[in-house]
Design a protein around this motif. Structure first.
Motif, PDB file in Angstrom:
ATOM      1  N   UNK A  36       0.888  -1.220  -0.029  1.00 50.25           N
ATOM      2  CA  UNK A  36       0.118  -0.075  -0.181  1.00 50.25           C
ATOM      3  C   UNK A  36       0.807   1.111   0.021  1.00 50.25           C
ATOM      4  N   UNK A  37       0.481   2.233  -0.852  1.00 49.28           N
ATOM      5  CA  UNK A  37       1.064   3.568  -0.663  1.00 49.28           C
ATOM      6  C   UNK A  37       0.372   4.639  -0.484  1.00 49.28           C
ATOM      7  N   UNK A  38       0.917   5.746  -0.081  1.00 52.64           N
ATOM      8  CA  UNK A  38       0.555   7.089  -0.009  1.00 52.64           C
ATOM      9  C   UNK A  38       1.363   8.137  -0.518  1.00 52.64           C
ATOM     10  N   UNK A  39       0.647   9.316  -1.030  1.00 51.40           N
ATOM     11  CA  UNK A  39       1.181  10.264  -1.622  1.00 51.40           C
ATOM     12  C   UNK A  39       1.352  11.422  -0.846  1.00 51.40           C
ATOM     13  N   UNK A  40       2.727  12.014  -0.680  1.00 56.45           N
ATOM     14  CA  UNK A  40       3.026  13.154   0.264  1.00 56.45           C
ATOM     15  C   UNK A  40       4.242  13.911  -0.297  1.00 56.45           C
ATOM     16  N   UNK A  41       3.913  15.255  -0.321  1.00 59.32           N
ATOM     17  CA  UNK A  41       5.165  16.169  -0.972  1.00 59.32           C
ATOM     18  C   UNK A  41       5.415  15.613  -2.289  1.00 59.32           C
ATOM     19  N   UNK A  42       4.539  15.437  -3.268  1.00 63.88           N
ATOM     20  CA  UNK A  42       4.758  15.026  -4.388  1.00 63.88           C
ATOM     21  C   UNK A  42       5.735  13.626  -4.688  1.00 63.88           C
ATOM     22  N   UNK A  43       5.429  12.754  -3.675  1.00 66.67           N
ATOM     23  CA  UNK A  43       6.252  11.525  -3.490  1.00 66.67           C
ATOM     24  C   UNK A  43       5.361  10.397  -3.380  1.00 66.67           C
ATOM     25  N   UNK A  44       5.370   9.202  -4.105  1.00 66.02           N
ATOM     26  CA  UNK A  44       4.476   8.258  -3.561  1.00 66.02           C
ATOM     27  C   UNK A  44       5.648   7.113  -2.714  1.00 66.02           C
ATOM     28  N   UNK A  45       5.103   6.722  -1.661  1.00 66.39           N
ATOM     29  CA  UNK A  45       5.892   6.342  -0.421  1.00 66.39           C
ATOM     30  C   UNK A  45       5.227   4.818   0.025  1.00 66.39           C
ATOM     31  N   UNK A  46       5.719   3.914   0.405  1.00 61.84           N
ATOM     32  CA  UNK A  46       5.037   3.026   0.912  1.00 61.84           C
ATOM     33  C   UNK A  46       4.412   3.242   2.192  1.00 61.84           C
ATOM     34  N   UNK A  47       3.309   2.695   2.448  1.00 61.54           N
ATOM     35  CA  UNK A  47       2.466   3.084   3.968  1.00 61.54           C
ATOM     36  C   UNK A  47       3.385   2.430   5.096  1.00 61.54           C
ATOM     37  N   UNK A  48       3.666   1.134   5.129  1.00 59.46           N
ATOM     38  CA  UNK A  48       4.278   0.261   5.765  1.00 59.46           C
ATOM     39  C   UNK A  48       5.323  -0.673   5.393  1.00 59.46           C
ATOM     40  N   UNK A  49       6.518  -0.329   5.443  1.00 58.10           N
ATOM     41  CA  UNK A  49       7.358  -1.084   4.699  1.00 58.10           C
ATOM     42  C   UNK A  49       7.464  -2.644   5.234  1.00 58.10           C
ATOM     43  N   UNK A  50       7.137  -2.841   6.578  1.00 57.73           N
ATOM     44  CA  UNK A  50       7.020  -3.956   7.191  1.00 57.73           C
ATOM     45  C   UNK A  50       5.954  -5.068   6.726  1.00 57.73           C
ATOM     46  N   UNK A  51       5.072  -4.526   5.764  1.00 59.42           N
ATOM     47  CA  UNK A  51       4.067  -5.373   5.071  1.00 59.42           C
ATOM     48  C   UNK A  51       4.395  -5.504   3.548  1.00 59.42           C
ATOM     49  N   UNK A  52       5.242  -5.275   3.119  1.00 61.50           N
ATOM     50  CA  UNK A  52       5.574  -5.288   1.806  1.00 61.50           C
ATOM     51  C   UNK A  52       5.648  -6.759   1.303  1.00 61.50           C
ATOM     52  N   UNK A  53       5.246  -7.043  -0.021  1.00 60.35           N
ATOM     53  CA  UNK A  53       4.994  -8.434  -0.549  1.00 60.35           C
ATOM     54  C   UNK A  53       6.225  -8.369  -1.535  1.00 60.35           C
ATOM     55  N   UNK A  54       6.782  -9.659  -1.819  1.00 69.13           N
ATOM     56  CA  UNK A  54       7.967  -9.664  -2.683  1.00 69.13           C
ATOM     57  C   UNK A  54       7.305 -10.756  -3.598  1.00 69.13           C
ATOM     58  N   UNK A  55       7.123 -10.646  -5.031  1.00 67.72           N
ATOM     59  CA  UNK A  55       6.404 -11.703  -5.779  1.00 67.72           C
ATOM     60  C   UNK A  55       7.714 -12.251  -6.528  1.00 67.72           C
ATOM     61  N   UNK A  56       7.964 -13.443  -6.598  1.00 68.40           N
ATOM     62  CA  UNK A  56       9.063 -14.050  -7.202  1.00 68.40           C
ATOM     63  C   UNK A  56       8.916 -13.898  -8.697  1.00 68.40           C
ATOM     64  N   UNK A  57       7.741 -13.848  -9.181  1.00 64.32           N
ATOM     65  CA  UNK A  57       7.490 -13.972 -10.634  1.00 64.32           C
ATOM     66  C   UNK A  57       8.105 -12.302 -11.073  1.00 64.32           C
ATOM     67  N   UNK A  58       8.480 -11.380 -10.480  1.00 62.56           N
ATOM     68  CA  UNK A  58       9.279  -9.989 -10.876  1.00 62.56           C
ATOM     69  C   UNK A  58      10.575 -10.203 -10.245  1.00 62.56           C
TER      70      UNK A  58
END
Length: 161
Positions: free
Chosen positions: A129-151
């Motif tokens: 999940x991302x949020x936009x602040x100060x003209x930048x798109x950032x991850x909302x919570x880096x601890x909840x990132x998902x890594x898809x092996x197909x990429x």
């Protein structure tokens, strides 16, 4: 007899006092070792990775300095979408690359946070999940990132530019 006994005691006394043990220990010689030279870890040069599937290509090249700072390039050329390419500036945090990707797409400059997990000599792109602040798109919570092996971007030879 008293005389012999007295002479024996005196002789014993003289021998005992002469036999005084002197225990002088030599000082332990400590030789200082030369100071270690500071290890200077130079960047290992560019590392290049790519992912290709059905005509879509993601290419990433970067180097990491001794402070785990990352500086490089990233480009996305996905089928059905505009190509975008730009700079990658961030840090390696353990086995994860977290960086700001500044790119141009459709004539506008944008900044978005990207994450890649380093595993088995390759990098797997992360999503969340991302949020936009100060003209930048950032991850909302880096601890909840998902890594898809197909990429998974695999190591490739760097292009000479």
């Amino acid at each position: 007899m008293k005389k012999v006994l007295t002479i024996a005691v005196i002789a014993l006394y003289v021998f005992a006092s002469c036999k005084k043990e002197t225990t002088t220990t030599e000082p332990v010689q400590i030789t200082p070792s030369p100071p270690k030279e500071a290890e200077i870890v130079e960047p290992a040069g560019d590392q290049c990775y790519a992912w290709k599937s059905n005509g879509s290509i993601i290419e990433m090249s970067f180097n990491v300095n001794s402070h785990q700072e990352v500086n490089g390039k990233l480009s996305y050329n996905l089928v059905g979408k505009d190509k975008n390419e730009g700079t990658l500036i961030g840090n390696m945090k353990g086995d994860t690359l977290i960086a700001d990707y500044t790119f141009n797409s459709e004539g506008a400059s944008s900044v978005r946070e990207v994450a890649f997990l380093q595993k088995d000599g390759a990098f797997i792109e992360g999503y969340g999940d991302v949020i936009t602040a100060n003209n930048k798109v950032s991850f909302k919570d880096k601890s909840k990132l998902k890594f898809d092996a197909k990429n998974t971007l695999v190591k490739v030879d760097c292009k000479v530019e």
